[in-house]
Design a protein around this motif. Structure first.
Motif, PDB file in Angstrom:
ATOM      1  N   ASP A 209       0.840  -1.190   0.000  1.00 18.08           N
ATOM      2  CA  ASP A 209       0.000   0.000   0.000  1.00 18.08           C
ATOM      3  C   ASP A 209       0.885   1.254   0.000  1.00 18.08           C
ATOM      4  OD1 ASP A 209      -2.094  -1.789   0.304  1.00 18.08           O
ATOM      5  OD2 ASP A 209      -2.158  -1.557   2.485  1.00 18.08           O
ATOM      6  N   THR A 210       0.388   2.300  -0.629  1.00 13.26           N
ATOM      7  CA  THR A 210       1.092   3.579  -0.632  1.00 13.26           C
ATOM      8  C   THR A 210       0.155   4.666  -0.122  1.00 13.26           C
ATOM      9  OG1 THR A 210       0.461   4.374  -2.840  1.00 13.26           O
ATOM     10  CG2 THR A 210       2.271   2.775  -2.722  1.00 13.26           C
ATOM     11  N   LYS A 211       0.663   5.874  -0.029  1.00 14.95           N
ATOM     12  CA  LYS A 211      -0.177   6.993   0.406  1.00 14.95           C
ATOM     13  C   LYS A 211      -1.200   7.366  -0.659  1.00 14.95           C
ATOM     14  CE  LYS A 211       1.506  11.110   0.590  1.00 14.95           C
ATOM     15  NZ  LYS A 211       2.360  12.267   0.952  1.00 14.95           N
ATOM     16  N   PHE A 212      -1.072   6.771  -1.845  1.00 13.70           N
ATOM     17  CA  PHE A 212      -1.975   7.086  -2.949  1.00 13.70           C
ATOM     18  C   PHE A 212      -3.053   6.030  -3.163  1.00 13.70           C
ATOM     19  CE2 PHE A 212       2.272   8.789  -3.882  1.00 13.70           C
ATOM     20  CZ  PHE A 212       1.985  10.145  -3.934  1.00 13.70           C
ATOM     21  N   ALA A 213      -2.727   4.764  -2.896  1.00 10.94           N
ATOM     22  CA  ALA A 213      -3.670   3.687  -3.215  1.00 10.94           C
ATOM     23  C   ALA A 213      -3.295   2.408  -2.485  1.00 10.94           C
ATOM     24  CB  ALA A 213      -3.684   3.438  -4.718  1.00 10.94           C
ATOM     25  N   SER A 214      -4.266   1.508  -2.356  1.00 11.06           N
ATOM     26  CA  SER A 214      -3.997   0.201  -1.756  1.00 11.06           C
ATOM     27  C   SER A 214      -3.705  -0.822  -2.847  1.00 11.06           C
ATOM     28  CB  SER A 214      -5.178  -0.257  -0.895  1.00 11.06           C
ATOM     29  OG  SER A 214      -6.379  -0.264  -1.626  1.00 11.06           O
ATOM     30  N   SER A 215      -2.893  -1.802  -2.494  1.00 15.67           N
ATOM     31  CA  SER A 215      -2.472  -2.811  -3.454  1.00 15.67           C
ATOM     32  C   SER A 215      -3.335  -4.063  -3.331  1.00 15.67           C
ATOM     33  CB  SER A 215      -1.003  -3.189  -3.230  1.00 15.67           C
ATOM     34  OG  SER A 215      -0.893  -4.146  -2.195  1.00 15.67           O
ATOM     35  N   CYS A 216      -3.123  -4.991  -4.247  1.00 19.11           N
ATOM     36  CA  CYS A 216      -3.878  -6.246  -4.217  1.00 19.11           C
ATOM     37  C   CYS A 216      -3.532  -7.076  -2.984  1.00 19.11           C
ATOM     38  CB  CYS A 216      -3.633  -7.045  -5.497  1.00 19.11           C
ATOM     39  SG  CYS A 216      -1.913  -7.499  -5.791  1.00 19.11           S
TER      40      CYS A 216
END
Length: 309
Positions: A143-150
């Motif tokens: 996960d990043t500050k922009f979006a969550s990952s799979c």
């Protein structure tokens, strides 16, 4: 033109000491020339450093395959970028900087960032655009500050900062790549983007239930935005570890969602295992479905590039 490949890991492979110019494994500049001397390759920059941690152990146990934890660095990003600039200076490739470059002769690299982990704020896209990045993957496996990952434990989708990043990418003519993204991230991006998006390398969850694959709702969402799904050679995401597994995915996307939305994203030079019968890029034409050759191998992806640039 014969080929647009939506994901190959040339720079990361070079930094592991592999011969990306004359090499005979998976892909290289010389192999690409035998396939299509004017090919367009989405050439990844993956700015990470492997580290051992509890996080890597936990992911390995959860998903049944080895994955390292990572530190992400803008310095590593620049180091890999230098590899591509070197290839251009020495006459091996042409880096795509604008729409006009698409039709220039020679092997062409479209620079792609795999994951926004090394970015501090969405305005960093202005810097990336000056460095000639034209494709931005929102996430890798974290996960990043922009979006969550799979791989997210809690799928929060696109953050407010992520929304601004997508809007700015649209404005700057940078493609948004949803490979490795969580389901909610895919749906959120598709709800706000004004340009077609891509899944550069991913397969259908209908055929193989794997965390890196995409269900019908996600695929339909990308299709409605005019995007494409790049069928990939990652063996763990295939219904069987052979070229038949890739062809099944190509047929599934084409027959279920339309032949204008299926493309190729091999992930060559970034995978340790290759499908039987599709061990290298020189076998790319064996993936074609009669009557849809141009669409699958280049035309669909080319359309998305043009619409974004």
């Amino acid at each position: 033109m014969v080929l647009v490949d939506l994901h190959e890991d040339f720079a990361y492979s070079a930094q592991e000491g592999k011969d990306i110019i004359h090499g005979k494994e998976q892909s290289s500049i010389e192999m690409l020339k035998t396939v299509d001397k004017n090919a367009i390759i989405f050439s990844s920059i993956f700015p990470h450093i492997d580290v051992l941690s509890e996080r890597s152990k936990e992911l390995s146990l959860r998903y049944g395959f080895y994955t390292s934890s990572s530190n992400f660095s803008f310095d590593v990003l620049l180091s890999q970028l230098k590899d591509y600039y070197y290839l251009e200076r020495t006459g091996h490739i042409k880096i795509i900087r604008s729409k006009e470059d698409l039709k220039k002769p020679g092997i062409k690299f479209l620079l792609s960032l795999e994951g926004t982990d090394s970015l501090k704020e969405f305005e960093d896209l202005y810097i990336l655009k000056e460095l000639h990045f034209l494709n931005v993957g929102l996430t890798w496996n974290y996960d990043t500050k922009f979006a969550s990952s799979c791989f997210s434990r809690r799928d929060y989708g696109l953050t407010s900062e992520g929304e601004e990043l997508v809007k700015l990418a649209n404005k700057l003519g940078m493609i948004i790549d949803l490979a490795h993204a969580s389901k909610r991230t895919v749906l959120d991006v598709c709800s706000i983007t004004s340009k077609p998006v891509i899944i550069s390398h991913g397969n259908a969850r209908k055929l193989k239930d794997h965390v890196r694959n995409y269900d019908d709702e996600e695929i339909e969402c990308v299709v409605k935005r005019g995007g494409v799904i790049g069928i990939t050679a990652i063996t763990s995401t295939l219904p069987e570890k052979s070229i038949k597994g890739l062809i099944e995915n190509i047929k599934y996307i084409g027959e279920s969602f339309g032949w204008d939305y299926v493309a190729i994203g091999t992930d060559f030079l970034g995978i340790s295992e290759v499908p039987q019968g599709f061990e290298k890029i020189t076998k790319i034409k064996e993936l074609v479905i009669e009557g849809h050759e141009d669409q699958i191998l280049w035309r669909n992806a080319y359309r998305v590039i043009e619409e974004n640039l």
